[in-house]
Scaffold this active site. Structure first.
Site, short mmCIF file in Angstrom:
data_model
loop_
_atom_site.label_atom_id
_atom_site.label_comp_id
_atom_site.label_asym_id
_atom_site.label_seq_id
_atom_site.Cartn_x
_atom_site.Cartn_y
_atom_site.Cartn_z
N GLY A 160 0.82 -1.21 0.00
CA GLY A 160 0.00 0.00 0.00
C GLY A 160 0.85 1.26 0.00
O GLY A 160 0.53 2.24 -0.69
N ASP A 161 1.93 1.26 0.77
CA ASP A 161 2.84 2.40 0.80
C ASP A 161 3.47 2.61 -0.57
O ASP A 161 3.66 3.75 -1.02
CB ASP A 161 3.95 2.17 1.84
#
Length: 304
Positions: A248-249
């Site tokens: 996600g990052d």
């Protein structure tokens, strides 16, 4: 300039072993030591995509100095407010099962918070501020909202990737981007989201709240991007899922890297999905080469 905030950075001490036997002496086959934290992950992926950023947050003791030194060696600027105590060390055991032991980290004092807010107050038009991850127990749960208030009216693009109770108070400040997965989006609206159509329905409700761009990741169904210009769906490239940690990052970093390069929102979304997938197909964060190899495999189409 892009700034990322990690309020409780860590050293992630990763131990690999064939099998963990509780109550017995265990020996690792190899060890990896990395700086941890969602904002730090965003900055590290941005650097690998040739985009500079500055890491903000708090650092304590020799562990805090290690985090800053590691980032410096990667060419990443950091401005961690020095605090009493030690930045935490999180132990991750990779054996027949994955086991994590996360420490609490140092107590952050009011004066420490004020120093960080002074730095945030210095951001200017065109800057980007990424708020990512949880807030340690010693910091008020409203601190993300306080940060958003600090930059209000400065034409700073705000990006938020956090759980419901931290995200919701910030929605009224018109963030540039939020990136929930379909489970997190469902938590916001107390709903179960299983289909792209359901993700679009609830994503539009976030646009109504003033969010400028919403990326909802849908696992094997790919992801969707929503903004006032329309809705796009991206496919998942082929690959073996090895770890979702940091994916996600990496998606956030890929999207911001595209914007910084002057890409369209659609092409930035394509880069975001290539970066997120490249990390998911790796042990550790993606490399530039991995992202470039997957970029053309990500197919983006406008669905509304």
């Amino acid at each position: 300039m892009i700034y990322t905030i990690t309020l409780n950075p860590s050293i992630d001490y990763i131990l690999a072993m064939d099998r963990l036997e509780p109550g017995s002496l265990n020996r690792s086959t190899h060890e990896t030591v990395l700086p941890g934290g969602k904002g730090i992950n965003v900055s590290r992926v941005l650097k690998r995509l040739d985009i500079d950023s500055t890491v903000l947050g708090f650092g304590g003791g020799f562990t805090g100095r290690y985090i800053e030194e590691y980032l410096r060696k990667e060419g990443i600027s950091s401005r961690l407010v020095p605090v009493d105590g030690l930045s935490r060390i999180n132990v991750k055991i990779m054996a027949d099962q994955e086991t994590e032991i996360n420490a609490n980290g140092p107590d952050i004092q009011r004066a420490d918070l004020e120093k960080l807010l002074q730095t945030v107050a210095g951001l200017t038009s065109g800057d980007v501020l990424v708020l990512a991850g949880s807030i340690p127990a010693s910091i008020p749960k409203t601190f993300y909202q306080t940060i958003a208030e600090t930059i209000q009216g400065k034409d700073v693009r705000l990006v938020v990737d956090a759980e419901k109770n931290l995200l919701e108070p910030v929605l009224d400040y018109r963030p540039f981007l939020i990136k929930p997965n379909h489970h997190e989006l469902g938590q916001i609206f107390q709903a179960t989201i299983k289909t792209v159509e359901e993700a679009v329905y609830y994503g539009k409700k976030l646009l109504e709240r003033g969010v400028q761009n919403v990326i909802v990741s849908m696992a094997e169904q790919g992801s969707v991007l929503l903004n006032e210009q329309g809705v796009w769906q991206a496919t998942v490239p082929k690959g073996e899922l090895k770890s979702s940690v940091g994916a996600g990052d990496s998606t956030v970093a890929g999207f911001l890297a595209g914007i910084e390069r002057g890409y369209s929102l659609e092409k930035s979304f394509q880069l975001a999905n290539a970066a997120g997938s490249a990390t998911a197909f790796s042990i550790g964060l993606c490399t530039k080469d991995q992202v470039e190899q997957l970029f053309d495999q990500v197919k983006v189409k406008k669905i509304m």
